[in-house]
Structure formats: structure tokens, C-alpha cells
Design a protein around this motif. Structure first.
Motif, mmCIF file in Angstrom:
data_model
loop_
_atom_site.group_PDB
_atom_site.id
_atom_site.type_symbol
_atom_site.label_atom_id
_atom_site.label_comp_id
_atom_site.label_asym_id
_atom_site.label_seq_id
_atom_site.Cartn_x
_atom_site.Cartn_y
_atom_site.Cartn_z
ATOM 1 N N TYR A 1 0.803 -1.231 0.000
ATOM 2 C CA TYR A 1 0.000 0.000 0.000
ATOM 3 C C TYR A 1 0.839 1.287 0.000
ATOM 4 O O TYR A 1 0.604 2.160 -0.841
ATOM 5 C CB TYR A 1 -0.976 -0.052 1.174
ATOM 6 C CG TYR A 1 -1.823 1.172 1.356
ATOM 7 C CD1 TYR A 1 -2.883 1.434 0.488
ATOM 8 C CD2 TYR A 1 -1.570 2.080 2.383
ATOM 9 C CE1 TYR A 1 -3.667 2.549 0.651
ATOM 10 C CE2 TYR A 1 -2.347 3.210 2.539
ATOM 11 C CZ TYR A 1 -3.392 3.442 1.679
ATOM 12 O OH TYR A 1 -4.156 4.554 1.844
ATOM 13 N N PRO A 2 1.850 1.430 0.901
ATOM 14 C CA PRO A 2 2.594 2.702 0.913
ATOM 15 C C PRO A 2 3.352 2.961 -0.379
ATOM 16 O O PRO A 2 3.651 4.111 -0.692
ATOM 17 C CB PRO A 2 3.573 2.536 2.083
ATOM 18 C CG PRO A 2 2.989 1.489 2.920
ATOM 19 C CD PRO A 2 2.288 0.569 1.992
ATOM 20 N N PHE A 3 3.679 1.909 -1.164
ATOM 21 C CA PHE A 3 4.376 2.115 -2.427
ATOM 22 C C PHE A 3 3.470 2.814 -3.424
ATOM 23 O O PHE A 3 3.931 3.448 -4.358
ATOM 24 C CB PHE A 3 4.799 0.764 -3.027
ATOM 25 C CG PHE A 3 5.961 0.143 -2.316
ATOM 26 C CD1 PHE A 3 7.259 0.524 -2.629
ATOM 27 C CD2 PHE A 3 5.759 -0.814 -1.349
ATOM 28 C CE1 PHE A 3 8.329 -0.051 -1.977
ATOM 29 C CE2 PHE A 3 6.827 -1.386 -0.693
ATOM 30 C CZ PHE A 3 8.119 -1.002 -1.000
ATOM 31 N N LEU A 4 2.166 2.631 -3.231
ATOM 32 C CA LEU A 4 1.227 3.027 -4.278
ATOM 33 C C LEU A 4 0.614 4.402 -4.050
ATOM 34 O O LEU A 4 -0.002 4.950 -4.948
ATOM 35 C CB LEU A 4 0.092 1.990 -4.384
ATOM 36 C CG LEU A 4 0.571 0.544 -4.579
ATOM 37 C CD1 LEU A 4 -0.590 -0.417 -4.482
ATOM 38 C CD2 LEU A 4 1.274 0.404 -5.917
ATOM 39 N N VAL A 5 0.741 4.932 -2.815
ATOM 40 C CA VAL A 5 0.001 6.162 -2.529
ATOM 41 C C VAL A 5 0.934 7.256 -2.048
ATOM 42 O O VAL A 5 2.111 7.029 -1.775
ATOM 43 C CB VAL A 5 -1.079 5.913 -1.458
ATOM 44 C CG1 VAL A 5 -2.130 4.986 -1.994
ATOM 45 C CG2 VAL A 5 -0.459 5.391 -0.194
ATOM 46 N N ARG A 6 0.364 8.457 -1.897
ATOM 47 C CA ARG A 6 1.119 9.586 -1.386
ATOM 48 C C ARG A 6 1.189 9.526 0.144
ATOM 49 O O ARG A 6 0.466 8.767 0.776
ATOM 50 C CB ARG A 6 0.445 10.873 -1.818
ATOM 51 C CG ARG A 6 0.687 11.215 -3.258
ATOM 52 C CD ARG A 6 -0.244 12.333 -3.698
ATOM 53 N NE ARG A 6 -1.627 11.876 -3.662
ATOM 54 C CZ ARG A 6 -2.581 12.439 -2.916
ATOM 55 N NH1 ARG A 6 -2.293 13.450 -2.139
ATOM 56 N NH2 ARG A 6 -3.809 11.984 -2.954
#
Lengths: 491, 305
Positions: free
Chosen positions: A57-62
């Protein structure tokens, strides 16, 4: 051994009757294949899949969206703790939010300037968990005598008392005047982040900016959630878990099976409270502060909504419920996304209500015509009823010419329409067949009107309305939640 | 002495309101064995309905009708609104769950309570309103009770609460429907087998209980002035406390409990600490629950297996 055919048939019949449950298709409808496949995945792999998705998840969002992820994970953790008490042991604990608050305040006090000495995290966390668990055990003592409603109300009092004490700590008679541990209504600010093995888990990025801000806290929460899920899964499969379920189903029978009922209740309260304390300590560090408003009835309802929606008693259910309950309202904050969410939700509800595509088409058409008629007449009677502008760029073009967007008297008229919409929902529930569609048409129109005029601008109220409605509707329609198993209570 | 008397009058006023609310809890608990968490919100909507009527009539300072008529209309509007909400609650939040597990209606009740609170927040916003009663009835009016003077509004509240409770007691004990209510409280299934329309009885109980809550809401507005969307929560908790202290399911118990809680709260505020009045009242309740779970006038419940 008798070889009379009658006997053999009878035996066969008995077996046939006995096994009839096994032959019945467990799932029906179009979701059945997916659910059967889900059943074949072992719990370990399910957890691994979930963790993989969550870790990505953190790779994909701001960065700011990672914060939402932290909220989701913390709600999942605390809801899992609540699930131990409510879902497994069947004790309705309405004071649960106080344990969360206790953990948060405890950590905030020992990790900020409230006290001269700052505790290291590795020492503070075990002490917090143990103390909160002990507090939970203490609260469970009355549950020896009180069951059901009485237990619920007593624990609710406990939550209220906790809140009042926190708000007015310095005014307590035995506290010296200059000692203001909890900071009263202003709370405590400047809480330090966790520090484990010399690594500070603050709001900064990870691996020199490869991962956005807040990802340290996100992964910490994810690790703890994973540990918690594994621990609780094993606990649920153990003797203790079976004992809890037994006393949930029938306390008296459980007692006769030599299950130590009081000790089991105490254990359930303690385990649940300990988890809440841990999550609270994490919450205080993430927030960099604690405030009494975080631990009111609202958060209690949020936790209950997560447990009930997902399916009380089921670990994947509770995690799913937490994701839905914490993530969906975040979408409401952005009026553009909120509009989509509202209309998709409305469409889904409409389909569930009438269950036939041709009826859905008829209803949508009628709502459209209804809107045009209302607009025509109200424009004649009162000019200003068509003056305002709808809330978001895309929908407004569609909506401006159709739904009434009020300008003057917006609040008053919206209130009346809100009441009308609720009455409409009630009529829809009571009505049958074509009457239902007849009631649906104005109801949908009113709901859209209220949404476009007011709810879209009030995300926090919308969220409260939604949580309340989730609890009522789930109880009536599907008390076992999305992933729970149906229970039959024998009285 | 003067202070003590003043606190006693405060306590009795407050106690009358709690007793009216507690009656609703107690009656509903009697017939459904359900803790109606949303009862406090029903009371809050009653208070707002009264305020609405007052505003429509021109507000406290510029009333367009005689004062007595305004107050009667406020009470009627509150009763109508509250009963409508109460009956709707029963039909949509509780009736579908009558045969469900015991925990289900409780959760539904909490959800309904929260939904009503949010609705009030949406409709009335978070600002508190005031009835501004001193404009309606001069604060100097009233009767002298030894060294103190009791305000007319307080007398109105206490007297009407007492009258309502007498009427309710008569209704429950003397009429056919009242008898049906008692029968359903005693054993719902057996009552149904005797030809009593249980659904109707339950609706009537919700109707009456909610109307009483609405009256309580207007009374609080008249005496204490301030009404706001969260007022139902703590008041509901205390009224439930009153019902439990008196013995839940017992009508005289609810009245006694209400009075006791009102007095306890007034004396706590007066003599110990106004900050911690809720803490002390709730602590008191926990003690009562632990020592005598069936309350002062309640009968211990025997569980047959």
C-alpha cells in the motif's frame, strides 16, 4: 446383524437425514464460486495475501494517504480486541473505549513533558499492556453478577467516568493543584514517537525517501496487526477459545461442562483490554498527542460498527469491517469522490430493494420524471428554489438542471426533506411489490436532494449517520455480518 | 437550612424529569426485556419540538398567544414528535429482532441512538438553544417555602409529573389495556396465547413511554433552559440508572428511583462537587447494581432452564 431390507433402509435413511446438512450447498447465488475458493485458502495463506497487499500500500500512494492506512490498521487492531470480548466471549462491553483511552493517556504521560522522567518505549509498552489488562480484569469482576444489559450499562458508566476523570483530573480532591497529568480538556501534546532498538518510529519516510512519510508508523502497525492476528487465531483454536464460545452460546451449560466461567470472562476482558491498551499507546504516538474527544461514544460506535459489519467472531471479517469503516469515510472528505460513492451506494441499495433490473430501470426513470415535475412546479411558485449550485464539478452539470439546489432557506427546507426521506425509507421497508417502487421514487429524490444540499458538505455528520444506520440495518438484515457465520440461540 | 431546602427543590424537580424518563425505560424493559438506548434521544427530540413550537409562536419574548396555551402546545408537540419517533423505533429497529439473539437488539438500539443524535446534529447543528423561560414566567412568581421561594415553573414541572404518574398508575392497574401490558410484562408468550395482541401492547408501551420522555424534554427546557443535540445521552443514562435503582420493570420503582437520583445529583452538586456529579451518580449506580441487582422495588428474576 439383521439382513431384513427394512432395517438397512432405515439405517440408510437415518444417515441420509443426518448428512443432509453436508450435502446442502453452503453458498448460493453468483458470489458462490468466489466464496468457495476463499474457503479453500488456508488461514496462513490468507494472512500472507493480506499482508502482501497491505505492505504494498505505501508504495502506491502519497504520504497523506499512508496516514489513512495507519488509521485503518489501528482500527483493525482495536476492533480485533473488541471482538475477543463481544464476538467470542459474548460480553457486551460498552466501556471498551476507555481501555483504548487509558493506553493512549498512559503512553502520552510517560512519553511527554507531563512527567520529568521519560520512559523508554521498550519498558513503557509492556507496562501499559499489563496495566490495561489488569484494569480490564478489574472491570470484569462485576460481570460475575451482571449479565447482558446490566453489564452493558455498567461498562458504559465506566467509560463515562473515565472520560470525566480525564477531563477534570486536576480538580480531583486528592491531587495536588500543580499536578495536571491529563491536561484536562486540552489534552496532552508533544508526545514522543516510539523508539525500538535505537530506531525512532516517527512520521518520517523510510529507506531514504523510497517510501513516503508516515511509512515507519504504518509498517510498525502492520507488524503488530500481523502478530495480533496470528496470536488471536491460535487463541481462538485453543481450549480457551472454545471455552469462550461455549460461554457465549450458553453460560449455564458451559458451567456444567466444568468450564470456569468467571475466570474465562475475566480472561476475555483482560485480553481485550490489553490489546486496546497497546493500540492506544500506538495511537498516542501517531497523533503526537491525546485529547479526551478521541475517546467518546463516537469511537466506541466506530469500533462496534467495524466488528458488526465484518462479522463478529470472525478475524478476517473484523479486519474487513475495519477497512470498510475507516476507509470509506475518508473518501467522503473529498466531495468529488463522495458524490460517486453516494450514487453508487444508492444504486446498490436500489437493486437490493427491488432485485429486478427492469424494476430498477422503471424506478430510475420515474425518479427522473419526478425531479423534473418538482422542479417545474417549485420554479413557478418560488424562484429561489432553483438558484443554488450543486456540490461537485461533474455531478453539478447533471444535477443542476434536475434536482432542486436551494439557495435561500437551504437549511430549513433541507431539514423537512430529510425527515420526509426518513419517512420514505420507512414506507419502502414496509411496502411490498409495486407499492415499494411507488414509495422508492420520492424517497430517492429526497435523499438526493438532502445529499446535494447538505450531506455532501458535512462529511463528519454523514459518517455518524452511516455508522448508526450500519448497526441498525446489519442487525435486522444480516446479524452475522459480512463474513460471520449464522448463530442460532437456543432459549 | 436554606441551602439544603434549595437543593432539595432542585433535586425533586430534576427527579421528576428523570422519573418520567425512567418510566419509559422501565415499561419498555418490562414488555420487551430490552434496554432502549435511544430513549434519551427521543427525549431530546421532544425538547427540540417544544422549542420549535415556541419559535413558531414568536419566541419567549414576543409570544403571540397566552403563555398557558403556548406551554400546552409545546407539551402536545413534544408528545406527538416523541411518540412518533418511539413507535418508529419499535417498528424498524426492534421488531425485526424480537426473536434474535439477546445482544442484537442492544446493538441495534445503540445504532439507532447514534443515528438519531447525528440526525439532530444535522438538523439543529451543534449550537445549543435556550427556551428563555424567565421571559415567559416571571422568576419571582411562585410560592414561599420557609426561607426560599419556589419558582412557578418548578411547581408546574413537579405537579404535572406527579399527575402524569398517578394517571399512568391508574391506567396500568385499572384499564383493560393496562392489564394487557402487565400480562405481557409477566410472560409474553403466555399473554399471546390468552389472545392478547402483543404487538399492539408493545406499540402502546412505546407510545406512552416516548410521550412521557417528550414531556420530560420540554420540562427540562423550561426549567434549565439550555437544550442541545447531545442532551439525551447523559440524561438517558441517568434515567436508566433511576429505573434500575428503583427496580426495572416496576412503575413505582421508576418514580422512586428518579426521585432518588435527582436528589443524589442535587446534593452532590451542592455539597461535594459539581464537576464530579456524574462520576458520583454513576459510581452510586454501580454500587446499587452490585449489591442489589434487582433494585429497590424489583423482584429478583428467577431463571428457569
Amino acid at each position: 446383524m439383521s439382513d431384513t431390507p427394512g432395517d438397512e433402509t432405515r439405517i440408510g435413511v437415518d444417515q441420509w437425514v443426518e448428512q443432509s446438512e453436508d450435502r446442502r450447498e453452503k453458498y448460493t447465488g453468483w458470489t458462490a464460486p468466489a466464496r468457495r475458493m476463499f474457503d479453500q485458502v488456508s488461514p496462513g495463506w490468507r494472512l500472507a495475501l493480506f499482508l502482501l497487499a497491505a505492505a504494498a500500500y505505501p508504495f502506491l500512494v502519497r504520504g497523506s494517504d499512508v496516514r489513512i492506512g495507519i488509521t485503518v490498521l489501528l482500527l483493525a487492531m482495536v476492533a480485533l480486541g473488541l471482538n475477543v470480548v463481544v464476538g467470542w466471549a459474548g460480553l457486551l462491553d460498552l466501556g471498551y473505549v476507555a481501555f483504548y483511552g487509558f493506553g493512549a493517556y498512559f503512553y502520552a504521560i510517560v512519553a511527554s513533558d507531563q512527567l520529568p522522567a521519560h520512559w523508554p518505549t521498550w519498558a513503557a509498552i509492556p507496562v501499559i499492556v499489563a496495566t490495561t489488562a489488569l484494569l480490564g480484569a478489574l472491570l470484569s469482576l462485576p460481570s460475575r453478577r451482571l449479565v447482558g444489559d446490566y453489564l452493558a450499562i455498567m461498562t458504559l458508566f465506566f467509560a463515562q467516568i473515565f472520560l470525566e476523570l480525564v477531563r477534570n483530573f486536576e480538580r480531583l480532591p486528592f491531587v495536588p493543584d500543580d499536578l495536571d497529568l491529563t491536561g484536562g480538556p486540552n489534552g496532552i501534546t508533544g508526545v514522543e514517537p516510539w523508539e525500538l532498538f535505537g530506531f525512532e518510529i516517527n512520521s518520517q519516510d523510510l529507506f531514504g525517501g523510497v517510501l513516503p512519510n508516515f511509512s515507519r508508523q504504518y509498517y510498525l502497525a502492520l507488524i503488530f496487526l500481523a502478530l495480533l492476528i496470528m496470536g488471536l487465531h491460535n487463541l481462538n483454536e485453543s481450549r480457551t477459545g472454545r471455552a469462550w464460545r461455549a460461554l457465549r452460546e450458553d453460560t449455564l451449560a458451559a458451567e456444567h461442562m466444568t468450564i470456569p466461567v468467571n475466570r474465562m470472562k475475566l480472561l476475555a476482558f483482560a485480553v481485550g483490554a490489553g490489546i486496546a491498551g497497546l493500540t492506544g499507546a500506538m495511537f498516542a504516538a501517531v497523533q503526537i498527542g491525546v485529547f479526551p474527544t478521541s475517546f467518546t461514544l463516537f469511537f466506541l460506535i466506530t469500533m462496534y460498527a467495524a466488528v458488526i459489519l465484518g462479522g463478529s467472531g470472525s478475524i478476517p471479517g473484523v479486519v474487513l469491517g475495519a477497512i470498510a469503516i475507516a476507509y470509506v469515510p475518508e473518501l467522503l472528505r473529498d466531495p468529488g469522490k463522495a458524490g460517486w460513492l453516494f450514487y453508487i451506494g444508492l444504486g446498490a441499495l436500489l437493486y437490493v430493494m427491488v432485485k429486478r433490473w427492469d424494476h430498477v430501470a422503471v424506478t430510475v426513470g420515474s425518479v427522473f420524471v419526478f425531479g423534473l415535475i418538482v422542479r417545474f412546479f417549485s420554479g413557478r411558485i418560488w424562484d429561489e428554489s432553483t438558484m443554488g449550485e450543486a456540490n461537485d464539478a461533474f455531478m453539478s452539470r447533471l444535477m443542476d438542471d434536475w434536482v432542486l439546489i436551494l439557495d435561500a432557506q437551504r437549511d430549513v427546507i433541507t431539514n423537512y426533506v430529510f425527515v420526509l426521506a426518513i419517512v420514505g425509507v420507512m414506507l419502502v421497508v414496509v411496502a411490498r411489490a409495486w407499492w415499494r417502487i411507488a414509495a422508492l421514487v420520492p424517497t430517492l429524490y429526497f435523499a438526493i436532494l438532502v445529499w446535494e444540499n447538505k450531506l455532501a458538505f458535512e462529511p463528519s455528520i454523514t459518517r455518524q449517520l452511516m455508522f448508526g444506520a450500519v448497526l441498525v440495518v446489519m442487525m435486522a438484515v444480516r446479524p452475522q455480518g459480512l463474513l460471520g457465520t449464522r448463530r442460532v440461540e437456543i432459549t | 437550612m436554606e441551602f439544603f431546602l434549595q437543593q432539595t427543590v432542585n433535586g425533586v424537580t430534576l427527579g421528576s424529569v428523570y422519573a418520567l424518563l425512567a418510566l419509559g425505560y422501565s415499561m419498555v424493559y418490562g414488555v420487551l426485556k430490552l434496554l432502549n438506548f435511544a430513549h434519551g434521544e427521543v427525549y431530546m427530540f421532544g425538547a427540540f419540538a417544544g422549542y420549535g413550537v415556541l419559535t413558531v409562536l414568536g419566541g419567549a419574548s414576543a409570544l403571540s398567544v397566552p403563555v398557558w396555551l403556548a406551554i400546552v402546545l409545546m407539551f402536545l408537540a413534544a408528545m406527538a414528535t416523541s411518540s412518533a419517533i418511539g413507535v418508529a423505533l419499535e417498528r424498524f429497529a426492534y421488531r425485526p429482532l424480537r426473536e434474535a439473539t439477546r445482544i442484537a437488539p442492544l446493538i441495534s438500539a445503540i445504532g439507532a441512538s447514534f443515528f438519531l443524535q447525528a440526525s439532530a446534529l444535522l438538523m439543529f447543528t451543534a449550537n445549543s438553544r435556550t427556551y428563555d423561560t424567565p421571559q415567559l414566567i416571571e422568576i419571582q412568581t411562585g410560592i414561599a417555602l420557609g426561607p426560599i421561594r419556589v419558582w412557578m415553573v418548578r411547581i408546574l414541572v413537579i405537579v404535572s409529573a406527579v399527575v402524569l404518574m398517578i394517571l399512568l398508575t391508574l391506567w396500568v392497574n385499572r384499564t383493560r389495556l393496562g392489564k394487557a401490558v402487565r400480562a405481557v410484562s409477566f410472560d409474553r408468550e403466555a399473554a399471546a396465547m390468552m389472545g392478547i395482541d402483543v404487538d399492539k401492547v408493545i406499540v402502546v408501551v412505546f407510545l406512552i413511554g416516548s410521550a412521557l420522555a417528550g414531556i420530560g424534554g420540554v420540562m427540562v427546557g423550561l426549567v434549565f433552559g439550555r437544550i442541545f443535540h447531545l442532551m439525551g445521552f447523559v440524561a438517558g443514562l441517568k434515567a436508566f440508572t433511576a429505573a434500575v435503582v428503583g427496580g426495572i420493570g416496576s412503575i413505582p420503582g421508576a418514580m422512586l428511583g428518579g426521585l432518588l437520583i435527582g436528589l443524589a445529583e442535587a446534593y452532590t452538586t451542592g455539597y461535594i462537587s459539581s464537576t464530579f456529579q456524574n462520576v458520583i451518580v454513576f459510581g452510586l449506580l454501580i454500587a446499587v447494581l452490585l449489591v442489589r441487582p434487582s433494585g429497590l422495588l424489583g423482584r429478583p428474576e428467577l431463571v428457569k432452564v
